[in-house]
Design an enzyme around this catalytic site. Structure first.
Site, PDB file in Angstrom:
ATOM      1  N   ASP A 120      -8.410  -1.326   3.512  1.00 21.25           N
ATOM      2  CA  ASP A 120      -9.562  -0.812   2.761  1.00 21.25           C
ATOM      3  C   ASP A 120     -10.490  -1.968   2.386  1.00 21.25           C
ATOM      4  OD1 ASP A 120      -7.649  -1.890   1.018  1.00 21.25           O
ATOM      5  OD2 ASP A 120      -8.216  -0.582  -0.650  1.00 21.25           O
ATOM      6  N   HIS A 162      -3.227 -11.350  -1.966  1.00 19.07           N
ATOM      7  CA  HIS A 162      -2.340 -10.194  -1.879  1.00 19.07           C
ATOM      8  C   HIS A 162      -2.097  -9.748  -0.440  1.00 19.07           C
ATOM      9  CE1 HIS A 162      -2.640  -9.736  -6.207  1.00 19.07           C
ATOM     10  NE2 HIS A 162      -3.959  -9.668  -6.130  1.00 19.07           N
TER      11      HIS A 162
END
Length: 321
Positions: free
Chosen positions: A9, A242
């Site tokens: 995303d 991340h």
């Protein structure tokens, strides 16, 4: 070559992870599937198109879910404060990007790609797990045909980053995550327990840009808003990596420590999105929601300096460390 579908995303940290997969000499990026999360699905898909265009990535893009797995869940919670209104640090991504999109949905693309090459395709999902859950719902048999599933998400022994209980990717669609974690395939979960320990300073990024190929200039530009967020919110001169951590795990699993056990996700209530593992070793829980659930891998330790070097070697030199 490790064949990978990247479910993403974009998102600033997604961009670095995408470039890592594209430049890694041992990875064959066979597809990119988009999902809503850091921004609405139209924006995350456009961002994937833009990054493909700018970095000359040939892997097909399939547009994915724009809402949660459970139709009754309001999951339209995006992250402009972290990633900018355009999802890529407000760098001015064009409203329309001339780059092709596969006609299939992301879920169907996953199903078709896995069935065409059973046992050889790894799914790396660094956003909400909606596309993976939809693929399982449409074709449960693919669980036995996927090589591995690697997830960036969850918080097990640390607090979440959306609520004290929930990490963003899981909290955004808990029902989808629970479907993915309880399916009969191998899942490795790279959560905040390790990703928050792995940060890249602004100076480290600047040195990579100076030493590396031209692609890194765009990566640096779109990262500045993200770095400013970390500077203002937590006093860090840099950014957490991340999504890149999940990608490094693919080829450098020895840099991580894991524990095994079934994982469930709290769906609703005060602890909505909380990820809970019942470890295989230790106390046994009988008659619980974890009974009969496949054991999965949760990362509990990481070697941050070695992760940074692995990313630097791939992005700057196009080689493994």
């Amino acid at each position: 070559m490790l064949k990978v579908i990247f479910d993403t995303d974009p998102g600033v940290d997604d961009a670095m992870a995408l470039l890592y997969l594209h430049r890694h000499p041992g990875i064959d990026l066979v597809g990119v599937t988009t999902v809503f999360g850091n921004a609405p699905i139209e924006i995350t898909t456009r961002n994937a198109q833009y990054l493909h265009q700018q970095w000359k990535i040939e892997a097909p893009i399939a547009k994915g879910a724009g809402r949660a797995f459970d139709d009754g869940r309001d999951a339209a919670h995006f992250a402009p404060i972290v990633h900018g209104e355009d999802g890529l640090g407000n760098i001015g991504v064009p409203l329309d990007v001339d780059h092709p999109i596969d006609e299939r949905s992301a879920a169907q693309f996953i199903i078709d790609t896995v069935r065409a090459d059973p046992g050889n395709v790894t799914l790396v999902a660094v956003g909400r797990m909606t596309n993976l859950a939809l693929a399982l719902k449409a074709d449960p048999e693919i669980a036995a045909l996927v090589k591995d599933v690697v997830i960036m998400g969850g918080a097990f022994d640390v607090n979440g980053n959306v609520t004290p209980a929930g990490e963003a990717n899981i909290h955004g669609d808990p029902e989808a995550a629970d479907v993915v974690f309880t399916a009969s395939w191998k899942v490795t979960i790279i959560g905040l327990d390790v990703t928050l320990k792995t940060t890249m300073s602004s100076d480290y990024l600047a040195k990579m840009v100076e030493a590396g190929p031209s692609e890194l200039r765009l990566l640096s530009d779109l990262s500045q808003y993200y770095i400013d967020f970390y500077r203002q919110r937590v006093g860090l001169d840099g950014m957490a990596l991340h999504d890149s951590c999940a990608c490094v795990y693919l080829t450098e699993p020895h840099l991580f420590e894991v524990r095994t056990g079934p994982v469930r996700v709290v769906c609703g209530g005060l602890a909505d999105g909380k990820t809970i593992q019942a470890p295989d070793h230790g106390r046994k829980y009988v008659g619980s929601a974890w009974d009969g659930v496949p054991s999965q891998l949760v990362c509990t330790g990481i070697q941050p300096d070695a992760i940074l070097e692995a990313i630097r070697a791939v992005l700057v030199e196009g080689r493994t460390p």
